[in-house]
Write a protein that holds these residues in place. Sequence first.
Motif, mmCIF file in Angstrom:
data_model
loop_
_atom_site.group_PDB
_atom_site.id
_atom_site.type_symbol
_atom_site.label_atom_id
_atom_site.label_comp_id
_atom_site.label_asym_id
_atom_site.label_seq_id
_atom_site.Cartn_x
_atom_site.Cartn_y
_atom_site.Cartn_z
ATOM 1 N N GLY A 169 -3.288 42.011 8.893
ATOM 2 C CA GLY A 169 -4.334 43.018 8.812
ATOM 3 C C GLY A 169 -5.585 42.683 9.591
ATOM 4 O O GLY A 169 -6.488 43.525 9.702
ATOM 5 N N SER A 170 -5.664 41.474 10.161
ATOM 6 C CA SER A 170 -6.822 41.110 10.969
ATOM 7 C C SER A 170 -6.689 41.688 12.374
ATOM 8 O O SER A 170 -5.618 42.158 12.773
ATOM 9 C CB SER A 170 -6.970 39.585 11.039
ATOM 10 N N THR A 176 -16.171 46.543 8.281
ATOM 11 C CA THR A 176 -15.455 45.335 7.850
ATOM 12 C C THR A 176 -14.404 45.674 6.803
ATOM 13 O O THR A 176 -13.287 45.140 6.825
ATOM 14 C CB THR A 176 -16.443 44.310 7.287
ATOM 15 N N VAL A 177 -14.765 46.568 5.884
ATOM 16 C CA VAL A 177 -13.839 47.015 4.839
ATOM 17 C C VAL A 177 -13.722 48.537 4.957
ATOM 18 O O VAL A 177 -14.430 49.280 4.282
ATOM 19 C CB VAL A 177 -14.325 46.605 3.437
ATOM 20 N N THR A 213 -12.707 52.421 4.648
ATOM 21 C CA THR A 213 -12.306 53.237 3.502
ATOM 22 C C THR A 213 -11.470 54.414 3.965
ATOM 23 O O THR A 213 -11.296 54.640 5.169
ATOM 24 C CB THR A 213 -13.551 53.758 2.779
ATOM 25 N N THR A 268 -8.691 51.443 12.634
ATOM 26 C CA THR A 268 -9.324 51.784 11.361
ATOM 27 C C THR A 268 -8.359 52.493 10.423
ATOM 28 O O THR A 268 -8.317 52.213 9.217
ATOM 29 C CB THR A 268 -10.566 52.668 11.603
ATOM 30 N N ARG A 303 -5.950 49.754 9.160
ATOM 31 C CA ARG A 303 -6.637 48.741 8.357
ATOM 32 C C ARG A 303 -7.123 49.315 7.034
ATOM 33 O O ARG A 303 -7.070 48.644 6.000
ATOM 34 C CB ARG A 303 -7.817 48.168 9.142
ATOM 35 N N ALA A 304 -7.609 50.556 7.058
ATOM 36 C CA ALA A 304 -8.098 51.165 5.814
ATOM 37 C C ALA A 304 -6.977 51.291 4.797
ATOM 38 O O ALA A 304 -7.172 51.044 3.600
ATOM 39 C CB ALA A 304 -8.715 52.530 6.110
ATOM 40 N N VAL A 338 -6.305 47.802 3.473
ATOM 41 C CA VAL A 338 -7.356 47.383 2.544
ATOM 42 C C VAL A 338 -7.180 48.064 1.189
ATOM 43 O O VAL A 338 -7.433 47.470 0.132
ATOM 44 C CB VAL A 338 -8.743 47.696 3.136
#
Length: 462
Positions: A133-134, A162-163, A165, A366, A369-370, A373
């Motif tokens: 996920g990085s 960074t996190v 949504t 994004t 990654r969202a 996360v």
Amino acid sequence: MDDDAPAVATSTEVQQRVIFLHVPGNSAKERQKLLDHAHECGWPLYQFQGSLALIQPDLAQHADRRCVIVLLTASRLRLRFAATLQFMKVKPDKPSEPIEMPSALVNVILKGGDWPVPAVRRLVHVPLLLQDGSVIIEPGYHAPSEVFYSPPDGFGLPPMPTVPTRADALAAIALYRDLLVDALFADTDVDFAGTVAALITPLVRSGIRGPVPAFVIEAATPRIGKTEIVNMAARLLTGKAAKIQPPSDGHELEKRITALVRAGEPLAVFDNADKSLGGAPIEALLTAETWTARPLGTSDVMTAPVELVVYFTGNNLQFHVDLLARIVRVELATDIEHVSERPLVRPDAAQWLLANRGRLVGAALTICRAYAVAGYPDVGLAPMRGFDDWSRVVRAALVWAGTADPLAKLSGLRKDADPETEAIGQALEALGQWFPDARHFTSKDVLALIRRESVPVCPPEV
């Protein structure tokens, strides 16, 4: 000459090169000294697909200073060493004499296989999502993933959360709607989702374990925007239009795939396919994690990881039934009579993409990654067997971000499978009607049944 004596000594006598004393029969020990010399000279040496390679800017082809992978051939190796070394052949009781780099030294270096240099799996020109996920954002070699990131001059990635949504993912989807505002989708929701999947899959390919499906961009009429979509995918990844391959099959297709994998190409685009899509080479490629073949012009067998993302374009395509479980289909359609003359909301789509390339790449990262996360929440999708991780990283992320399922059309494709497959199915159905109670029968039984005058050639109505 003492085997342990230094083989390199400075000299100003031969064009200010370094003299390398070569003792015939001592190539194995001299090999390490040559590799050490290459390291001292700053050669950007790596292992790539079982070969020694250089990663360096290629200003002849890329003015933006992006790096390319250059496989070290015998001639390239000789030229490299000739720039800094003068080889001298050592003979017992005779003066040393200047020689070209001996073939024995060339071979022992190129075919050694245990080079003390890092292995590179992939060269990329945009930030890359990894399996944890990085994201790789620092240029250069990334040892844990064996990826080399070489951004071209002028490419910039905007700040990303960074996190991220779900709201960030929804905004990212909106940016792709802006890019595709003029696309003539047959189904506005499903084909948009399939197109976004086709565009972002290469950008997150290294974050996906295992194979990814092929993307088929199809239409009933020509000049409706099929090639523009694959060019978008290529420009997002490389900044340039796609390298188009004409359609092929059989052994020719296998050779082309081998050449693409060996060169480390990220995309394979087969444009204007006019036959039934499928066949052993492409179906093997789409489910394989490695590709083993003998490259054209060599006697060596190559085994390399498969990271190609495959695209097909064509009109009124038919599909081998085995291919249907390996593709994402995007269908374009319109009732406009002169489609090339229609007014466009964004007539400069290619330039707009390049101007916003960093934003679009960041949006793709994004979205995925969202979803990661958020913990990969279940969105109720049926599995895509063999492509489970792609379905989790890309397909489910898109659905979670508000799009339709990119695979929603696949269930209706089976009726469009190629005629040969359909004929086999009809024959099997007929045999089932002729031998309703038999657990097994032979070809002789079938011929005997057909030859009897009292039995019709066509199976009975049921």
